[in-house]
Scaffold this active site. Structure first.
Site, short mmCIF file in Angstrom:
data_model
loop_
_atom_site.label_atom_id
_atom_site.label_comp_id
_atom_site.label_asym_id
_atom_site.label_seq_id
_atom_site.Cartn_x
_atom_site.Cartn_y
_atom_site.Cartn_z
N PHE A 124 50.40 6.38 28.10
CA PHE A 124 50.42 7.80 27.75
C PHE A 124 50.13 8.70 28.95
O PHE A 124 51.02 9.37 29.45
CB PHE A 124 49.46 8.07 26.59
CG PHE A 124 49.88 7.44 25.31
CD1 PHE A 124 50.67 8.13 24.40
CD2 PHE A 124 49.52 6.13 25.01
CE1 PHE A 124 51.10 7.54 23.23
CE2 PHE A 124 49.94 5.52 23.84
CZ PHE A 124 50.74 6.23 22.94
N GLU A 125 48.91 8.72 29.42
CA GLU A 125 48.56 9.55 30.57
C GLU A 125 47.80 8.72 31.59
O GLU A 125 46.63 8.38 31.39
CB GLU A 125 47.69 10.74 30.15
CG GLU A 125 48.48 11.90 29.57
CD GLU A 125 47.65 13.17 29.54
OE1 GLU A 125 48.22 14.25 29.78
OE2 GLU A 125 46.44 13.09 29.27
N GLN A 126 48.45 8.42 32.68
CA GLN A 126 47.85 7.65 33.76
C GLN A 126 48.10 8.38 35.07
O GLN A 126 49.25 8.65 35.43
CB GLN A 126 48.43 6.23 33.82
CG GLN A 126 47.78 5.40 34.90
CD GLN A 126 48.31 3.99 34.99
OE1 GLN A 126 47.85 3.21 35.80
NE2 GLN A 126 49.28 3.65 34.16
#
Length: 538
Positions: A375-377
């Site tokens: 998702f959010e890295q």
């Protein structure tokens, strides 16, 4: 000066090439999978020297891959030019493993590869590898494979090539859906492209899977709807019976004709490390000269079906030469956009991951979810494109606890990476250590080299890595100190399509870059001062 062109022409992770010509300009679009922005388009005027011209899918309306598993996202784009526009067809694959595939096919257009690219037109979800064919009568046709989720004895789930007309005015597919080609005994029929020549419709497909049995099949018909007869010398291109060829896994191809009347084929390939079947550079793009025989069939100009490492220089550049990439690239971080070689993962909202404006002269990463998050890295990296290479950066980072870490990473996917990271130990000291994830089914194995090195407070730390074929060694330095190695010699071959203990392979390549992770949810920033990438002969 040389009269030969050496393959591959697009090194490092650049698979599934689609090529088109506009006047004297050539363009190749390649898959980017989970890396953002979506689709790489390279430009050339001589078929030998290529420069990245565009990554067109830059808006959430065009592409949002948050939650897409590893090796999903952009599969096999098709780039064409007609009616004064570039037409780009692409799949956003939402599921890879298991019986089912959820892949949605879209169309965007633009007057130039630099854009502006239109909002997407949804086409279908019946299967991946869509391709748009512009017929001589002005009609347009979409072909893509049909995915068959059913498990059949002796069969596969690649259910043949579907054909349907596209209506430009109505911006949708119309008319009957026809299955025009079931494939050959090699099975796994995908990657279709249509061409018209001398009254024949020629269908080019990839078969045998994208591994070491990969191949290019051709068939033809007098009618676009078939029936299609298979090439008498099929497969047209493969290394399935040529294990010593340096260009392995050859397949997934496309054709282009020069103004001089030559025909060239671009195709997918990989270069395994010597003595292995591991390709950390991923699947690359090569080119072969082909010719049409008196019988109307296409064949490799040098004969046989195996790709050549070196081919005669194209007629478009008889007095020029192929230029090698620079041995060293030093990237400075200035306000505005990232250097063009860098990408990030999945999200159309990069402002939540990084900033080039928050501290001019630095790339600031905001620690987000864990390494490998879908998702959010906060991970910004460039492709590894040489077996022998080095990467360096300088980091300023002040973690508050063990859940915050940042540093230099060699990253293939969530279960295959080597990470030199700054964090805190239980005593509150800032330490530098190595984390490695080994791709073991079902959840990988994370190895952390203990106890790490205690860093001097208040000083930036220089981070480096060196890759020599199968070996990766991290190093570091602070202040005026000399570089010194840290951690064990690591397996660089793990960071490859084939370096896998999981049930399925993958489709990308190794990236080298900078990362920051804060699984406490506080988005702790990490500042990186430049990045250096060096290619070496040994």
């Amino acid at each position: 000066m040389t009269d030969t062109l050496r393959n591959p022409i697009l090194t490092g992770f650049n698979p599934d090439p689609s090529i088109c010509r506009v006047g004297e300009d050539y363009y190749i679009a390649t898959s980017t999978f989970e890396w953002y922005p979506g689709v790489q388009i390279h430009h050339s005027r001589d078929l030998a020297n290529w420069q990245l011209a565009s990554r067109p899918l830059v808006r959430a309306a065009q592409l949002d891959m948050r939650g897409n598993p590893d090796s999903c996202g952009i599969w096999a784009p098709c780039l064409s030019y007609a009616d004064g526009l570039f037409w780009l067809i692409y799949t956003d694959m939402k599921r890879y493993e298991g019986n089912f595939k959820d892949g949605h096919n879209y169309l965007v257009t633009a007057p130039s590869v630099e854009g502006p690219w239109s909002a997407p037109v949804y086409l279908n979800s019946s299967g991946f590898d869509p391709s748009l064919f512009h017929d001589e009568d002005g009609r347009k046709w979409l072909v893509n494979l049909q995915w068959d989720y059913r498990q059949r004895e002796g069969g596969d789930r690649f259910g043949g090539i579907l054909l349907q007309e596209y209506d430009v005015e109505r911006r949708c597919l119309i008319g009957p859906i026809r299955n025009i080609f079931a494939g050959t005994e090699m099975k796994l029929t995908e990657g279709p492209h249509l061409y018209r020549r001398d009254g024949w419709y020629h269908l080019l497909v990839a078969e045998g899977g994208t591994g070491y049995d990969h191949a290019v099949t051709m068939a033809r018909s007098r009618e676009i709807t078939g029936p299609y007869e298979v090439h008498p010398d099929n497969p047209v291109l493969t290394t399935r019976q040529d294990p010593d060829n340096p260009l392995q896994r050859a397949g997934h191809a496309d054709l282009v004709e020069t103004p001089e009347g030559e025909t060239w084929m671009v195709h997918l390939c990989s270069r395994p490390l010597p003595g292995t079947r591991r390709s950390p550079l991923g699947r690359e793009t090569a080119i072969q000269k082909v010719q049409w025989g008196e019988d109307g069939w296409l064949r490799l100009a040098h004969g046989g079906s195996a790709p050549a490492l070196e081919v005669p220089m194209p007629a478009v550049m008889p007095s020029a030469e192929q230029r090698p990439p620079a041995a060293e690239q030093n990237y400075a971080f200035q306000p505005g956009a990232l250097p063009v070689d860098f990408q990030w993962l999945r999200t159309p909202e990069p402002g939540r991951l990084f900033s080039l404006d928050a501290r001019p002269g630095f790339l600031r990463l905001f620690g987000r979810e864990s390494v490998g998050s879908w998702f959010e890295q906060a991970l910004v990296a460039r492709r590894q494109d040489s077996w022998h290479c080095s990467a360096e950066t300088e980091l300023e980072f002040e973690p508050d606890d063990i859940q915050q870490f940042a540093g230099l990473i060699a990253y293939y996917n969530r279960f295959k990476f080597h990470y030199l990271a700054v964090s805190l130990n239980d005593e509150g000291d800032k330490v530098l250590g190595v984390m490695s994830c080994h791709d073991e089914w079902p959840s990988g194995r994370l190895d952390i080299a203990e106890p790490g090195v205690t860093l001097a407070p208040g000083l930036p730390v220089r981070l480096g890595l060196d890759i020599r074929e199968r070996e990766l060694q991290f190093r570091f330095a602070q202040g005026n100190d000399e570089w010194q190695p840290i951690g064990p010699v690591l397996d660089a071959g793990l960071l490859s399509d084939e370096g896998s203990g999981r049930a399925h392979g993958y489709f990308t390549g190794n990236f080298l870059g900078m990362a920051a992770h804060d699984i406490s949810g506080r988005a702790t920033p990490a500042d990186f001062a430049g990045f250096r990438y060096r290619r070496r002969h040994r």
